[in-house]
Design an enzyme around this catalytic site. Structure first.
Site, mmCIF file in Angstrom:
data_model
loop_
_atom_site.group_PDB
_atom_site.id
_atom_site.type_symbol
_atom_site.label_atom_id
_atom_site.label_comp_id
_atom_site.label_asym_id
_atom_site.label_seq_id
_atom_site.Cartn_x
_atom_site.Cartn_y
_atom_site.Cartn_z
ATOM 1 N N ARG A 18 33.194 31.521 37.957
ATOM 2 C CA ARG A 18 32.423 32.633 38.522
ATOM 3 C C ARG A 18 32.766 32.735 40.005
ATOM 4 N NH1 ARG A 18 30.901 30.015 42.315
ATOM 5 N NH2 ARG A 18 29.619 31.780 42.880
ATOM 6 N N ALA A 40 33.645 36.143 42.804
ATOM 7 C CA ALA A 40 34.526 37.318 42.675
ATOM 8 C C ALA A 40 36.027 36.976 42.681
ATOM 9 C CB ALA A 40 34.163 38.332 43.766
ATOM 10 N N GLN A 87 23.345 29.022 41.925
ATOM 11 C CA GLN A 87 24.679 28.741 42.483
ATOM 12 C C GLN A 87 24.564 28.011 43.820
ATOM 13 O OE1 GLN A 87 23.730 31.656 41.161
ATOM 14 N NE2 GLN A 87 25.402 32.756 40.197
ATOM 15 N N ASP A 102 30.829 40.685 46.316
ATOM 16 C CA ASP A 102 31.462 40.991 45.020
ATOM 17 C C ASP A 102 32.161 42.339 45.049
ATOM 18 O OD1 ASP A 102 29.105 39.024 44.381
ATOM 19 O OD2 ASP A 102 30.642 38.843 42.823
ATOM 20 N N ASN A 112 26.388 41.802 46.619
ATOM 21 C CA ASN A 112 26.535 40.344 46.501
ATOM 22 C C ASN A 112 25.367 39.833 45.658
ATOM 23 O OD1 ASN A 112 27.952 37.881 47.163
ATOM 24 N ND2 ASN A 112 26.232 37.347 48.485
HETATM 25 O O1 MRU Z 1 27.370 35.644 39.511
HETATM 26 P P1 MRU Z 1 28.384 34.960 40.387
HETATM 27 O O2 MRU Z 1 28.134 33.504 40.560
HETATM 28 O O3 MRU Z 1 29.796 35.278 39.946
HETATM 29 O O4 MRU Z 1 28.185 35.638 41.791
HETATM 30 C C1 MRU Z 1 28.947 35.192 42.880
HETATM 31 C C2 MRU Z 1 28.575 35.814 44.168
HETATM 32 O O5 MRU Z 1 27.726 36.671 44.254
HETATM 33 C C3 MRU Z 1 29.391 35.396 45.360
HETATM 34 O O6 MRU Z 1 28.616 35.421 46.515
HETATM 35 C C4 MRU Z 1 30.559 36.390 45.522
HETATM 36 O O7 MRU Z 1 31.262 36.498 44.319
HETATM 37 C C5 MRU Z 1 31.480 36.007 46.598
HETATM 38 S S1 MRU Z 1 32.459 34.625 46.141
HETATM 39 C C6 MRU Z 1 33.617 34.327 47.325
#
Ligand code: MRU
Length: 348
Positions: free
Chosen positions: A46, A48, A196, A237, A247
């Site tokens: 997971r 982006a 996360q 994202d 995000n």
């Molecule tokens: O649902 P996720 O864990 O994929 O969401 C991740 C995020 O929102 C991060 O902050 C974003 O992808 C930036 S990662 C460099």
């Protein structure tokens, strides 16, 4: 050396299962594009940029399995592979960016026999992974100039090495500030409901011996009001042409709090996260995830049976709340509309 969550060697993609962190470090192996798609959907991988990298390898694996004599027979099948990978998660534009880049590579090399094209696509996926790690280091150097010599930095979700091809975006800026000799202490929001922050950000910073303190999401305002936070830095994202930032859910709340307390709110993201095709954040599709993420913690039920639940996984922070957007091509402040556009014409 920060962790690299995705590794490719000898035809096998290995990814650390991020669902099991911080208590178990399990690496899963992939050779089939449908399994890579499932790994993205179920959040083995997971973040982006990381899902873009994984999807690129998935596309290369799917291409490898296509039996076609020529490009005309190959390409429609390859488009189907990419469509399946694209249907996994809707918000992070890096996923679509990576798949578009793979399709573009295929079209640009249509004159080669399919066997050569398949090898080329694998090299393209490897290039996407390597570039992401490298550009995060460049982004870190640009961004660390914004961090004071002594700083208590709040971050939300995980925009670290685990979320990318390596090093991280928001956490990459923090790593670069530490490498520059600055005294940085991080506050990590736990980031309900998928956690996360507590599971991933706390784990990777602790592993790298960067001071980190875990807080529940609803504690950020209190700490700001007590003067215990100097700035906020998060990843993204998808960033619209006007600088609106999608995000992890809860980012908008943190941005409003930062504004109220006069604190800088920074966003670190590569150009592959910027979507100039949409004018503003209202066009960003927001993923709604399973209600169980909210009602349960593992097997434990936290809410009454049958309760109505909402679980939007992302929110949009309006550009007016963003102090600066940090990219591998430099830092944009003020007029995001022209500033972001200009980045795309810029050399390194
Ligand atoms: O649902 P996720 O864990 O994929 O969401 C991740 C995020 O929102 C991060 O902050 C974003 O992808 C930036 S990662 C460099």
């Amino acid at each position: 050396m920060s962790i690299k969550p995705i590794e490719y060697r000898d035809g096998i993609l290995r990814m650390i299962d991020q669902r099991l962190l911080p208590t178990e470090e399990t690496w899963l192996e992939y050779t089939d594009y449908r399994e890579v798609a499932e790994a993205i959907r179920s959040m083995v991988v997971r973040g982006a940029p990381a899902i873009g990298v994984a999807a690129a390898f998935g596309a290369a694996f799917g291409a490898r399995d296509i039996e076609a004599e020529n490009f005309e027979a190959f390409y429609p099948e390859f488009e189907k592979v990419c469509a399946l990978l694209a249907a996994t998660r809707p918000t992070a534009v890096n996923l679509f960016w990576a798949l578009d880049r793979m399709k573009h590579f295929a079209r640009a090399n249509a004159a080669y026999p399919p066997a050569d094209l398949k090898t080329g696509l694998l090299f393209e996926a490897m290039a996407i992974a390597d570039e992401d790690d490298r550009l995060n280091r460049t982004m870190g150097r640009h961004g660390q100039a914004l961090i004071p010599e002594q700083a208590r930095v709040l971050t939300h979700c995980n925009a670290g090495a685990l979320a990318t091809g390596g090093y991280g975006t928001a956490l990459g800026v923090i790593r670069a500030a530490v490498a520059a000799g600055k005294k940085v202490a991080v506050y990590a929001d736990e980031t309900r409901p998928f956690l996360q922050g507590s599971r991933l950000t706390a784990w990777e910073l602790q592993k790298d011996k960067i001071p980190v303190t875990l807080i529940c999401d609803n504690m950020a305002g209190y700490l700001m009001s007590k003067g215990e936070i100097d700035c906020v830095i998060v990843g993204a994202d998808r960033i619209a042409a006007n600088g609106d930032v999608a995000n992890k859910i809860g980012t908008y709340t943190v941005a409003v709090l930062a504004k109220e307390h006069g604190l800088p709110f920074y966003v670190a993201a590569p150009l592959s996260t910027i979507d100039l095709s949409i004018p503003d954040g209202s066009h960003i599709p927001i993923e709604e995830r399973d209600r169980r993420e909210v009602t349960h913690s593992g097997e434990r039920q936290l809410a009454p049976e049958g309760i109505e639940v909402r679980n939007p996984a992302f929110d949009v922070t309006p550009a007016r709340l963003v102090t600066a957007i940090i990219t591998e091509k430099g830092v944009v402040q003020g007029d995001y509309q022209s500033g972001l556009q200009a980045l795309f014409g810029k050399g390194r």
